[in-house]
Design an enzyme around this catalytic site. Sequence first.
Site, PDB file in Angstrom:
ATOM      1  N   LYS A 170       1.091  -1.340  -0.064  1.00 34.95           N
ATOM      2  CA  LYS A 170       0.055   0.002  -0.037  1.00 34.95           C
ATOM      3  C   LYS A 170       0.864   1.226  -0.007  1.00 34.95           C
ATOM      4  CE  LYS A 170      -1.354   3.057   1.932  1.00 34.95           C
ATOM      5  NZ  LYS A 170      -1.256   4.388   1.397  1.00 34.95           N
TER       6      LYS A 170
ATOM      7  N   GLU B 172      -0.315   7.413  -0.936  1.00 34.38           N
ATOM      8  CA  GLU B 172      -1.271   8.022  -1.898  1.00 34.38           C
ATOM      9  C   GLU B 172      -0.706   9.431  -2.635  1.00 34.38           C
ATOM     10  OE1 GLU B 172      -1.234   7.986   1.355  1.00 34.38           O
ATOM     11  OE2 GLU B 172      -2.706   9.317   2.314  1.00 34.38           O
TER      12      GLU B 172
ATOM     13  N   SER C 184       5.717   8.611   9.292  1.00 29.13           N
ATOM     14  CA  SER C 184       5.808   9.699  10.513  1.00 29.13           C
ATOM     15  C   SER C 184       5.664   9.050  11.636  1.00 29.13           C
ATOM     16  CB  SER C 184       4.943  10.942  10.053  1.00 29.13           C
ATOM     17  OG  SER C 184       3.689  10.128  10.165  1.00 29.13           O
TER      18      SER C 184
ATOM     19  N   CYS D  12      14.389  11.284   5.601  1.00 26.65           N
ATOM     20  CA  CYS D  12      14.308  10.748   6.836  1.00 26.65           C
ATOM     21  C   CYS D  12      15.799  10.981   7.395  1.00 26.65           C
ATOM     22  CB  CYS D  12      13.768   9.216   7.225  1.00 26.65           C
ATOM     23  SG  CYS D  12      14.893   8.287   6.345  1.00 26.65           S
TER      24      CYS D  12
ATOM     25  N   GLU E 112       9.915  17.446  13.756  1.00 28.65           N
ATOM     26  CA  GLU E 112      10.485  17.114  12.438  1.00 28.65           C
ATOM     27  C   GLU E 112       9.790  18.123  11.509  1.00 28.65           C
ATOM     28  OE1 GLU E 112       9.224  13.392  10.655  1.00 28.65           O
ATOM     29  OE2 GLU E 112      11.235  13.039   9.949  1.00 28.65           O
TER      30      GLU E 112
HETATM   31  P1  NAD Z   1       2.870   9.482   6.733  1.00 30.77           P
HETATM   32  O1  NAD Z   1       3.295   8.720   7.910  1.00 30.77           O
HETATM   33  O2  NAD Z   1       1.987  10.624   6.411  1.00 30.77           O
HETATM   34  O3  NAD Z   1       2.337   8.187   5.843  1.00 30.77           O
HETATM   35  C1  NAD Z   1       3.121   6.906   5.434  1.00 30.77           C
HETATM   36  C2  NAD Z   1       2.144   6.006   5.210  1.00 30.77           C
HETATM   37  O4  NAD Z   1       0.813   5.902   5.984  1.00 30.77           O
HETATM   38  C3  NAD Z   1       1.429   6.326   3.805  1.00 30.77           C
HETATM   39  O5  NAD Z   1       1.036   5.082   2.854  1.00 30.77           O
HETATM   40  C4  NAD Z   1      -0.130   6.806   4.282  1.00 30.77           C
HETATM   41  O6  NAD Z   1      -1.186   6.657   3.271  1.00 30.77           O
HETATM   42  C5  NAD Z   1      -0.236   6.071   5.398  1.00 30.77           C
HETATM   43  N1  NAD Z   1      -1.024   6.952   6.305  1.00 30.77           N
HETATM   44  C6  NAD Z   1      -0.948   8.069   6.803  1.00 30.77           C
HETATM   45  N2  NAD Z   1      -1.992   8.579   7.834  1.00 30.77           N
HETATM   46  C7  NAD Z   1      -2.544   7.167   8.239  1.00 30.77           C
HETATM   47  C8  NAD Z   1      -3.256   6.885   9.134  1.00 30.77           C
HETATM   48  N3  NAD Z   1      -3.738   7.876  10.060  1.00 30.77           N
HETATM   49  N4  NAD Z   1      -3.607   5.523   9.710  1.00 30.77           N
HETATM   50  C9  NAD Z   1      -2.905   4.661   8.903  1.00 30.77           C
HETATM   51  N5  NAD Z   1      -2.248   5.051   7.799  1.00 30.77           N
HETATM   52  C10 NAD Z   1      -1.798   6.222   7.670  1.00 30.77           C
HETATM   53  O7  NAD Z   1       4.184   9.559   6.235  1.00 30.77           O
HETATM   54  P2  NAD Z   1       4.730  10.588   4.998  1.00 30.77           P
HETATM   55  O8  NAD Z   1       4.500  11.887   5.311  1.00 30.77           O
HETATM   56  O9  NAD Z   1       4.496   9.851   3.721  1.00 30.77           O
HETATM   57  O10 NAD Z   1       6.549  10.309   5.054  1.00 30.77           O
HETATM   58  C11 NAD Z   1       7.323  11.300   5.960  1.00 30.77           C
HETATM   59  C12 NAD Z   1       7.645  10.617   7.142  1.00 30.77           C
HETATM   60  O11 NAD Z   1       8.307   9.397   6.937  1.00 30.77           O
HETATM   61  C13 NAD Z   1       8.522  11.446   7.679  1.00 30.77           C
HETATM   62  O12 NAD Z   1       8.157  11.613   9.136  1.00 30.77           O
HETATM   63  C14 NAD Z   1       9.917  10.716   7.625  1.00 30.77           C
HETATM   64  O13 NAD Z   1      11.021  10.760   8.693  1.00 30.77           O
HETATM   65  C15 NAD Z   1       9.449   9.193   7.735  1.00 30.77           C
HETATM   66  N6  NAD Z   1      10.311   8.280   7.112  1.00 30.77           N
HETATM   67  C16 NAD Z   1      11.113   7.368   7.796  1.00 30.77           C
HETATM   68  C17 NAD Z   1      12.174   6.636   7.377  1.00 30.77           C
HETATM   69  C18 NAD Z   1      12.893   5.872   8.245  1.00 30.77           C
HETATM   70  O14 NAD Z   1      13.519   4.878   7.629  1.00 30.77           O
HETATM   71  N7  NAD Z   1      12.814   5.814   9.635  1.00 30.77           N
HETATM   72  C19 NAD Z   1      12.327   6.690   6.227  1.00 30.77           C
HETATM   73  C20 NAD Z   1      11.604   7.512   5.210  1.00 30.77           C
HETATM   74  C21 NAD Z   1      10.667   8.356   5.555  1.00 30.77           C
END
Ligand code: NAD
Length: 497
Positions: free
Chosen positions: A174, A177, A227, A282, A382
């Site tokens: 998944k 989006e 996140s 990240c 962040e």
């Molecule tokens: P996000 O958490 O908003 O979304 C990630 C995924 O979760 C997406 O597929 C989204 O559809 C889904 N999602 C979003 N809200 C949700 C909810 N309430 N319930 C269930 N699923 C949900 O993250 P983002 O904005 O796409 O990515 C950026 C974040 O990812 C930053 O915080 C970054 O630090 C982190 N990140 C971490 C690493 C690592 O290895 N630690 C690597 C890359 C990115």
Amino acid sequence: MSKLMAQLIAGEWRESRSRELIEVTDPATQEVLALAPKATHEEIEAAIASAKESFLSWREVPVSERARLMLRYQHLLKEHHDELAEILAKETGKTFADAKGDVWRGIEVAEQAANIASLMMGETVENVARGIDTASWIQPLGVCVGITPFNFPAMIPLWMFPLAIAAGNCFILKPSEQDPMTPNRLAELFIQAGAPKGVLQVLHGGREQVDALLTHPDIRAISFVGSVPVGQHIYRTGTAHLKRVQAFAGAKNHMVIMPDANKGQVLSNLVGASCGAAGQRCMAISVAVFVGAANNWIPELAGQMAELRPGYWNDPHAAYGPLISQHAKQRVQRLIAEGKAEGAECLLDGSHCTVPGYPNGNWLGPSLFRGVTTKMGLYREEIFGPVLVCMEVESLADAIKLINDSPYGNGTSIFTSSGGAARHFQHDIEVGQVGINVPVPVPLPFFSFTGWKGSFYGDLHAYGKQAVRFYSETKTVTSRWFDESPVTGPNMTIQLK
Ligand code: NAD
């Protein structure tokens, strides 16, 4: 041509029946590139049922055949490297060079997955008792799920499904989006490489679709990257439903600058590590910790950062691209404004940035602050934008304390010419990825990824080497060879000698 994106279910690219569509936009122009459906309940059930059924035959496919699939896939990814990078650059806004790097990091994982036989080797001990041998086997789990973020739409899906599938599992992806076009193309190439029907499924959507997967009884393991709040939700919900879960979450990465460091190296690395990919990594450095007299370099740092210009993905002079969405841009603008209101000294303010020819892009110029305290939002949150915060401390011990007190533990680095300072830092710092005179230590798949404290929820850091253990069970078999060991009747006591 229809912009409606298909989903990969039971080996076919199917058009969704969902009425709920998510616009995938070019962040430099706001042009709608595609419409991603929010998978319906029936579509999610169909994908899970197909994965569950396919697992029965896929787990029986010899390991060398599974490895060969990964070799063909790796080859196709390389052939389509530029094409994938272009799709990725358009939907994320990343520069073409950066987009190529995103794809390349994923190709390296497919390469590692081709090595699956040696990664799945068990262990044996002969004569655990007289005439009795024990062997442990690594066996696949079943149906596994990957939920991925927007910022690496090639690398992060590829962290997950090649290794899980090579280990004999079936996988449901998944993707984010916000940029699902690259993952769809990755899946098309996987099918082209010869992946059997049902081994990989791709579903689109957001929170509701993720929750349906997290709670479904037929899902065995969930990998998440994203996140902190969502990572915590995924970990809590998945484990409450008794699934194996690992969640890689957000970060606040510090770089320590010792006064004995090479100034030229410090400044150029700091500029790239903080503003590259518009700070949406990240592993981006978002806090520069200047020790002692190193703070004299801050004005020069401001001068170098001020030179950076964002631009369109195909502009070879662009230092980085736009932010992923208008919402993301407004959030960073808010944090900059709040930082000023809280009393931080703003040396560069990139809130109002324009790029000729792209009036609607989510642009931000580089921003630099000093005089920031640990209580300010600029330090606590962040930011995920091209914003660097400078802190000033008296000693290396103070720098280490500052970092160890942070709730995050994804990456950090130190720049110094002192072996002693570097050794002290690497030993005492409570962070997973540590760079010494390297700004952004990138994890490679023959190691495992790390992430400490609030940057990771789970136990195994199941990327690369450890991933096979995450996506598998261990079975121990103890056997006695009767013809070599006469039957002696029940053994009622433990023999110590
Ligand atoms: P996000 O958490 O908003 O979304 C990630 C995924 O979760 C997406 O597929 C989204 O559809 C889904 N999602 C979003 N809200 C949700 C909810 N309430 N319930 C269930 N699923 C949900 O993250 P983002 O904005 O796409 O990515 C950026 C974040 O990812 C930053 O915080 C970054 O630090 C982190 N990140 C971490 C690493 C690592 O290895 N630690 C690597 C890359 C990115």
